[in-house]
Design a protein around this motif. Structure first.
Motif, mmCIF file in Angstrom:
data_model
loop_
_atom_site.group_PDB
_atom_site.id
_atom_site.type_symbol
_atom_site.label_atom_id
_atom_site.label_comp_id
_atom_site.label_asym_id
_atom_site.label_seq_id
_atom_site.Cartn_x
_atom_site.Cartn_y
_atom_site.Cartn_z
ATOM 1 N N TYR A 102 37.779 43.516 34.708
ATOM 2 C CA TYR A 102 37.211 44.252 35.842
ATOM 3 C C TYR A 102 38.131 44.225 37.053
ATOM 4 O O TYR A 102 38.249 45.224 37.783
ATOM 5 N N LEU A 103 38.802 43.113 37.287
ATOM 6 C CA LEU A 103 39.746 43.055 38.400
ATOM 7 C C LEU A 103 40.938 43.970 38.143
ATOM 8 O O LEU A 103 41.457 44.612 39.074
ATOM 9 N N LEU A 104 41.383 44.043 36.892
ATOM 10 C CA LEU A 104 42.482 44.942 36.549
ATOM 11 C C LEU A 104 42.099 46.392 36.806
ATOM 12 O O LEU A 104 42.851 47.148 37.436
ATOM 13 N N PHE A 105 40.908 46.785 36.335
ATOM 14 C CA PHE A 105 40.465 48.157 36.530
ATOM 15 C C PHE A 105 40.270 48.467 38.015
ATOM 16 O O PHE A 105 40.646 49.544 38.494
ATOM 17 N N ALA A 106 39.676 47.519 38.751
ATOM 18 C CA ALA A 106 39.472 47.723 40.180
ATOM 19 C C ALA A 106 40.809 47.868 40.899
ATOM 20 O O ALA A 106 40.966 48.714 41.798
ATOM 21 N N GLY A 107 41.788 47.053 40.511
ATOM 22 C CA GLY A 107 43.103 47.133 41.128
ATOM 23 C C GLY A 107 43.787 48.460 40.855
ATOM 24 O O GLY A 107 44.374 49.069 41.758
ATOM 25 N N LEU A 108 43.710 48.925 39.607
ATOM 26 C CA LEU A 108 44.340 50.199 39.247
ATOM 27 C C LEU A 108 43.678 51.363 39.973
ATOM 28 O O LEU A 108 44.355 52.249 40.498
ATOM 29 N N LEU A 109 42.353 51.358 40.009
ATOM 30 C CA LEU A 109 41.644 52.446 40.684
ATOM 31 C C LEU A 109 41.875 52.402 42.188
ATOM 32 O O LEU A 109 42.055 53.440 42.831
ATOM 33 N N GLY A 110 41.868 51.189 42.768
ATOM 34 C CA GLY A 110 42.132 51.068 44.193
ATOM 35 C C GLY A 110 43.524 51.553 44.547
ATOM 36 O O GLY A 110 43.721 52.252 45.563
ATOM 37 N N PHE A 111 44.507 51.217 43.715
ATOM 38 C CA PHE A 111 45.877 51.674 43.963
ATOM 39 C C PHE A 111 45.984 53.191 43.846
ATOM 40 O O PHE A 111 46.708 53.834 44.614
ATOM 41 N N SER A 112 45.236 53.769 42.893
ATOM 42 C CA SER A 112 45.282 55.227 42.741
ATOM 43 C C SER A 112 44.735 55.925 43.987
ATOM 44 O O SER A 112 45.208 57.010 44.353
ATOM 45 N N LEU A 113 43.751 55.309 44.644
ATOM 46 C CA LEU A 113 43.237 55.878 45.893
ATOM 47 C C LEU A 113 44.296 55.829 46.990
ATOM 48 O O LEU A 113 44.501 56.803 47.725
ATOM 49 N N THR A 143 35.648 51.519 41.824
ATOM 50 C CA THR A 143 36.416 50.364 42.295
ATOM 51 C C THR A 143 35.476 49.284 42.822
ATOM 52 O O THR A 143 35.616 48.097 42.487
ATOM 53 N N ILE A 144 34.503 49.685 43.639
ATOM 54 C CA ILE A 144 33.521 48.746 44.170
ATOM 55 C C ILE A 144 32.680 48.150 43.043
ATOM 56 O O ILE A 144 32.393 46.944 43.027
ATOM 57 N N PHE A 146 33.507 47.678 39.829
ATOM 58 C CA PHE A 146 34.261 46.713 39.047
ATOM 59 C C PHE A 146 34.462 45.398 39.813
ATOM 60 O O PHE A 146 34.436 44.317 39.213
ATOM 61 N N LEU A 147 34.662 45.478 41.114
ATOM 62 C CA LEU A 147 34.763 44.259 41.910
ATOM 63 C C LEU A 147 33.451 43.475 41.869
ATOM 64 O O LEU A 147 33.453 42.249 41.731
ATOM 65 N N ALA A 148 32.334 44.192 41.972
ATOM 66 C CA ALA A 148 31.024 43.544 41.924
ATOM 67 C C ALA A 148 30.767 42.922 40.552
ATOM 68 O O ALA A 148 30.228 41.813 40.445
ATOM 69 N N LEU A 149 31.170 43.616 39.482
ATOM 70 C CA LEU A 149 30.984 43.081 38.135
ATOM 71 C C LEU A 149 31.839 41.837 37.912
ATOM 72 O O LEU A 149 31.403 40.889 37.243
ATOM 73 N N ALA A 150 33.056 41.839 38.461
ATOM 74 C CA ALA A 150 33.915 40.653 38.334
ATOM 75 C C ALA A 150 33.268 39.449 39.004
ATOM 76 O O ALA A 150 33.251 38.349 38.448
#
Length: 202
Positions: A102-113, A143-144, A146-150
């Motif tokens: 979840y942190l990986l996905f959140a990081g990738l999506l956040g970077f894409s923004l 992104t939010i 995935f951060l919450a799920l982590a």
């Protein structure tokens, strides 16, 4: 590529998870001796889950001819963290795996923004045609999420019983994701592309 029956994809995605759950429930509280080492039900379930997921991923690749980046990342992290749990006979590594995913996905999506790249659109646009503004909003919300799920995964495995974590991982997380999709139905409708249009610009 042959047409797939509608039940094949869900079966391949859910099959390994349900197999993990079944083995855990059947062997919970027991120990099994393998290669001169005593393993509990959780580690045994992990040992079964890793090849099951690898096989399911391979079948999906053979049937569709491609794999989503999320599928590849998930398989790699399962092999790494699940393998560490089995090798060291320590369930903590496998319990940490969802957090890393979840942190990986959140990081990738956040970077894409930040980079103003519609990576989510590039992956899901065929299944969910929306304009660029809709994809930006969905990317932020995911992104939010995935951060919450982590954070939720860390809270559950560190403070609750092993059985509670298994039920949370097997049933709770999929229900949260399903609820997220339902909650965003209005966004999908508001930003849907007119029929016949291509992908939104952005």
């Amino acid at each position: 590529m042959k047409d797939q029956k509608p039940w094949v994809k869900p079966a391949l995605e859910l099959g390994p998870v349900m197999l993990f759950f079944l083995v855990f429930v059947l062997k919970r509280g027991e120990t099994v001796s393998l290669w001169g080492q005593e393993y509990g039900g959780f580690i045994l379930a992990t040992l079964v889950f890793i090849p099951a997921l690898a096989l399911a991923t391979l079948i999906q690749w053979r049937l569709s001819g491609r794999l989503a980046p999320m599928q590849i990342a998930t398989l790699v992290l399962v092999v790494v963290f699940g393998g560490l749990s089995v090798w060291l006979n320590d369930p903590r590594f496998f319990k940490m795996k969802p957090t890393m995913i979840y942190l990986l996905f959140a990081g990738l999506l956040g970077f894409s923004l930040i980079a103003r790249k519609n990576w989510l659109q590039a992956v899901l646009s065929e299944a969910l045609p929306m304009n660029a503004d809709g994809w930006r909003k969905l990317t932020l919300r995911m992104t939010i999420l995935f951060l919450a799920l982590a954070m939720a995964n860390e809270l559950v495995w560190r403070t609750m019983s092993e059985s509670t974590w298994v039920y949370f991982k097997t049933f709770g997380l999929p229900l949260v994701l399903f609820a997220f999709l339902i909650a965003n139905a209005g966004l999908f409708k508001a930003h849907a592309l007119p029929q016949g249009d291509g992908e939104g610009k952005g």
